[in-house]
Scaffold this motif. Structure first.
Motif, mmCIF file in Angstrom:
data_model
loop_
_atom_site.group_PDB
_atom_site.id
_atom_site.type_symbol
_atom_site.label_atom_id
_atom_site.label_comp_id
_atom_site.label_asym_id
_atom_site.label_seq_id
_atom_site.Cartn_x
_atom_site.Cartn_y
_atom_site.Cartn_z
ATOM 1 N N LEU A 524 0.830 -1.198 -0.080
ATOM 2 C CA LEU A 524 -0.014 -0.191 -0.005
ATOM 3 C C LEU A 524 1.044 1.277 -0.102
ATOM 4 N N GLN A 525 1.891 1.254 0.723
ATOM 5 C CA GLN A 525 2.878 2.588 0.721
ATOM 6 C C GLN A 525 3.506 2.394 -0.617
ATOM 7 N N ASN A 526 3.877 1.347 -1.385
ATOM 8 C CA ASN A 526 4.324 1.770 -2.693
ATOM 9 C C ASN A 526 3.643 2.199 -3.441
ATOM 10 N N LEU A 527 2.184 2.045 -3.422
ATOM 11 C CA LEU A 527 1.086 2.613 -4.356
ATOM 12 C C LEU A 527 0.993 4.189 -3.813
ATOM 13 N N ILE A 540 -7.358 -4.749 -4.585
ATOM 14 C CA ILE A 540 -5.964 -4.954 -3.990
ATOM 15 C C ILE A 540 -5.753 -6.212 -3.306
ATOM 16 N N LEU A 541 -6.591 -6.428 -2.383
ATOM 17 C CA LEU A 541 -6.551 -7.643 -1.370
ATOM 18 C C LEU A 541 -6.908 -8.906 -2.385
ATOM 19 N N ARG A 562 -0.700 -3.106 -9.303
ATOM 20 C CA ARG A 562 -0.718 -1.876 -10.424
ATOM 21 C C ARG A 562 -1.698 -2.355 -11.611
ATOM 22 N N GLN A 563 -1.230 -3.442 -11.985
ATOM 23 C CA GLN A 563 -1.811 -4.108 -13.353
ATOM 24 C C GLN A 563 -3.316 -4.375 -13.188
ATOM 25 N N SER A 564 -3.803 -4.552 -11.898
ATOM 26 C CA SER A 564 -5.207 -4.959 -11.541
ATOM 27 C C SER A 564 -6.052 -3.422 -11.275
ATOM 28 N N LEU A 565 -5.298 -2.578 -11.256
ATOM 29 C CA LEU A 565 -5.875 -1.374 -11.155
ATOM 30 C C LEU A 565 -5.604 -0.428 -12.440
#
Length: 679
Positions: A524-527, A540-541, A562-565
């Motif tokens: 989550l911090q990376n995002l 995400i989960l 990221r690819q899922s988002l």
């Protein structure tokens, strides 16, 4: 068990009133019930006097209804006894003869005086106060709610305290609204008492003359005294209840002892008592008034004033001593150091010149803007911003403010109070005079202008911003930059708990079987570090649950997420129905970067030759300038496996550079390559 007994007691009280309307009761039982009625009225009066705040008597409107019904039922029963037997018991007869001195005329006059006092003075005043208080309480609710939100946001109160205060505001509004209607019961009771008394007198005369063969004078003497006694024994408790109503709705303090406060306010000023004593003594000496009485009373006031003056001086000395002892004790306490160890996640400190912007009483709305910042970030990035602490700092320049993250200053700014900041968006040709400065959030050139120049600057096309907006925008940008490090494990746990309410199977599968709380926090911090919203936490989960069985590398998991988002990422960086200009990365550089990746137990890192890194960064800088000159946002497209390493290489030098992989772009997005990074 106590509650059950109380419920039974209240039920009996109400049922007794209903039964008295229907079933005749003997005179001895009426005496008992009249005594109970007087005792209840006295209890209500003293309970109202000594309640510390109005909500201590929150059921007072219901009490008014119950006591009014009970009192009217007693009046009905006594009327039945008077007209039927010519005898309504000891209490009614005693009130009729004793209060009126056995004289019919005096009794009638006393009764009329009581009715006038209750109906025209106490009831009318209480009704007006209740009406106005209810209106003002409802009007003040939004302001009180905003004040609670501001206190909560600045950390002055906890969530539990904020909830308690909101509930109290709602209870007060409900109470005063009920009181506005309940006062009508008392007013109606007074009117009913007057009508019942009139009917009793007329009915008594008719009964005495027709049934008992009395002449009109004898009937009037007998039934009028009984009726007046009945009216008095009913109206005196009614008067006590009316007085209780007046006391409750006119309480000025929300949390004060009635008697102590009243006496201290009335007799707490020695100067006033000295003047009263002197005036009484003068009146006793220079007029025909009783000299002993007035001079003696004047001396009493002077002596009381002297004693109070001494008491006040003693209290001041004791208060000073207590304050000094408390301060010394506070210093001596070893645990006092613990409070100094606390570090606020976000702090906004400002000089005394900016205080009016944060003071609600001076029209400042900075606290409200801080509340809006937390809401804006929650909607934009899907995370909860910690409490933002606002405090003044006399060590700063009057117009200066600083922003701290975890106790360390990360940015600062300076504003001019009663001025506006005007910024040229790039197309305004005519210049406006002012004080040159820089906008603190993005360090853009700007000028300070006065209120009189604002309208002209806006007409010319300048972007004009007021001081609170400048501070709020600056604070928002700093929070965005540091939101990743502000996300704690506890915050992540709270977010997961929200998802778990409707998706318990997912959370149970993922945490802690596949990933620990700390590993999810890292993803989550990376995002957040790259400005990607984590609001769609369910997706995400779900992605983490899909890929965690094959790898626990948080950097690789971040790329899968990221690819899922990609829909959210595409919407953020690539506007629909518009071709976006981007840069691409030379495939040779991509291969070179992947060949320099070293895997360790703690994760992967880029082991690239410094000279080669410098050459790549210089090439990136040249291409970025080309895009910026075109007025475009610098975006570089890379292959999925290279994206995170290339972003890590450039983030310290070009923090605003957006690095997106091809797998993070929706198929309907139109891209145009306007340059390639090659070195």
């Amino acid at each position: 068990m106590k509650m059950r007994k109380a419920d039974v007691g209240v039920a009996i009280y109400i049922m007794a009133a209903i039964i008295m309307f229907i079933v005749p009761i003997p005179a001895w039982l009426l005496d008992i019930l009249l005594a109970v009625n007087i005792s209840i009225a006295l209890t209500v009066l003293f309970a109202t006097m000594f309640s510390k705040e109005v909500l201590d008597m929150s059921f007072f409107p219901t009490m008014l209804l119950f006591t009014t019904i009970f009192r009217i039922a007693l009046n009905t029963s006594s009327t039945r006894l008077i007209l039927r037997d010519g005898n309504a018991g000891n209490v009614v007869e005693t009130f009729g003869e004793f209060v009126g001195g056995g004289d019919l005329v005096i009794g009638v006059i006393i009764f009329i005086i009581l009715i006038l006092i209750q109906f025209m003075v106490i009831n009318k005043g209480s009704e007006r106060v209740s009406e106005v208080t209810a209106r003002f309480t409802l009007d003040a609710m939004p302001g009180k709610q905003m004040a609670i939100d501001a206190d909560l946001n600045t950390g002055a109160i906890t969530d539990a305290e904020a909830k308690r205060r909101r509930e109290k505001i709602q209870e007060e509004a409900s109470f005063f609204g009920s009181m506005d209607g309940a006062v009508k019961y008392v007013k109606g009771d007074a009117v009913a008492g007057l009508l019942i008394t009139t009917i009793n007198i007329v009915g008594g005369i008719i009964m005495g003359m027709t049934r008992q063969g009395m002449d009109i004078t004898a009937a009037l003497n007998k039934y009028a005294i009984l009726t007046i006694g009945d009216g008095l024994v009913s109206q005196i408790p009614s008067l006590l209840i009316s007085l209780s109503t007046g006391i409750l709705v006119t309480k000025g303090s929300k949390d004060a002892d009635f008697g102590t406060t009243l006496v201290s306010q009335l007799f707490g000023v020695p100067k006033a008592l000295y003047l009263v004593g002197a005036m009484l003594a003068v009146l006793g000496f220079v007029t025909q008034l009783n000299t002993i009485l007035f001079v003696g009373l004047g001396l009493v006031f002077i002596i009381v004033a002297r004693n109070i003056e001494g008491t006040i001086e003693t209290a001041k000395i004791e208060q000073e001593v207590d304050s000094e002892e408390a301060a010394a004790e506070e210093i001596r306490q070893p645990e006092n150091v613990n409070s100094l160890l606390q570090v606020d996640p976000i702090e906004l400190e400002f000089g005394y010149g900016i205080i009016p912007l944060a003071d609600v009483n001076q029209g400042g709305d900075l606290l409200d803007r801080v509340v809006m910042i937390r809401r804006q970030i929650a909607l934009e990035l899907g995370t909860v911003v910690p409490i933002i602490r606002l405090r003044d700092n006399i060590q700063l320049n009057p117009n200066q403010y600083i922003i701290k993250i975890k106790g360390i200053q990360v940015s600062e700014g300076e504003i001019l109070f009663d001025h506006y900041m005007a910024m040229n968006p790039g197309y305004v040709e005519e210049e406006i005079t002012g004080i040159p400065t820089f906008e603190p959030s993005f360090h853009l050139p700007a000028i300070w202008i006065t209120e009189g120049q604002r309208e002209r600057a806006e007409s010319l096309g300048y972007t004009v911003v007021d001081p609170p907006s400048i501070i709020a925008t600056h604070l928002t940008e700093i929070i965005r930059q540091h939101i990743a490090e502000l996300l704690t494990r506890q915050d992540v746990q709270n977010l997961i708990n929200n998802v778990k309410e409707n998706n318990s199977s997912l959370v149970e599968e993922l945490v802690p079987k596949l990933l620990g709380l700390g590993e999810i926090q890292k993803v989550l911090q990376n995002l957040l570090k790259e400005g990607i919203s984590i609001r769609d936490l369910l997706t995400i989960l779900e992605t983490l649950a899909d890929y965690a069985p094959t790898t626990r590398d948080t950097d690789i998991l971040t790329e899968y997420v990221r690819q899922s988002l990609k829909r959210a990422i595409s919407t953020k960086y690539f506007p629909s129905h518009e071709t976006t200009s981007v840069l691409t990365l030379d495939p040779k550089i991509e291969q070179e970067i992947m060949g320099s990746v070293k895997q360790t137990e703690t994760g992967a890192f880029l082991n690239l030759d410094p000279a080669r890194s410098k050459a790549i960064l210089n090439a990136v800088g040249e291409e970025i300038k080309k895009l910026e000159n075109m007025g475009k946002t610098p975006i570089i497209m890379t292959s999925p496996i290279v994206r995170m390493y290339f972003k890590r290489l450039t983030e310290d030098y070009y923090p605003d550079l957006v690095v997106v992989s091809y797998n993070e772009v929706e198929s309907n997005v139109e891209l145009q390559s306007v340059g390639m990074v090659t070195a």
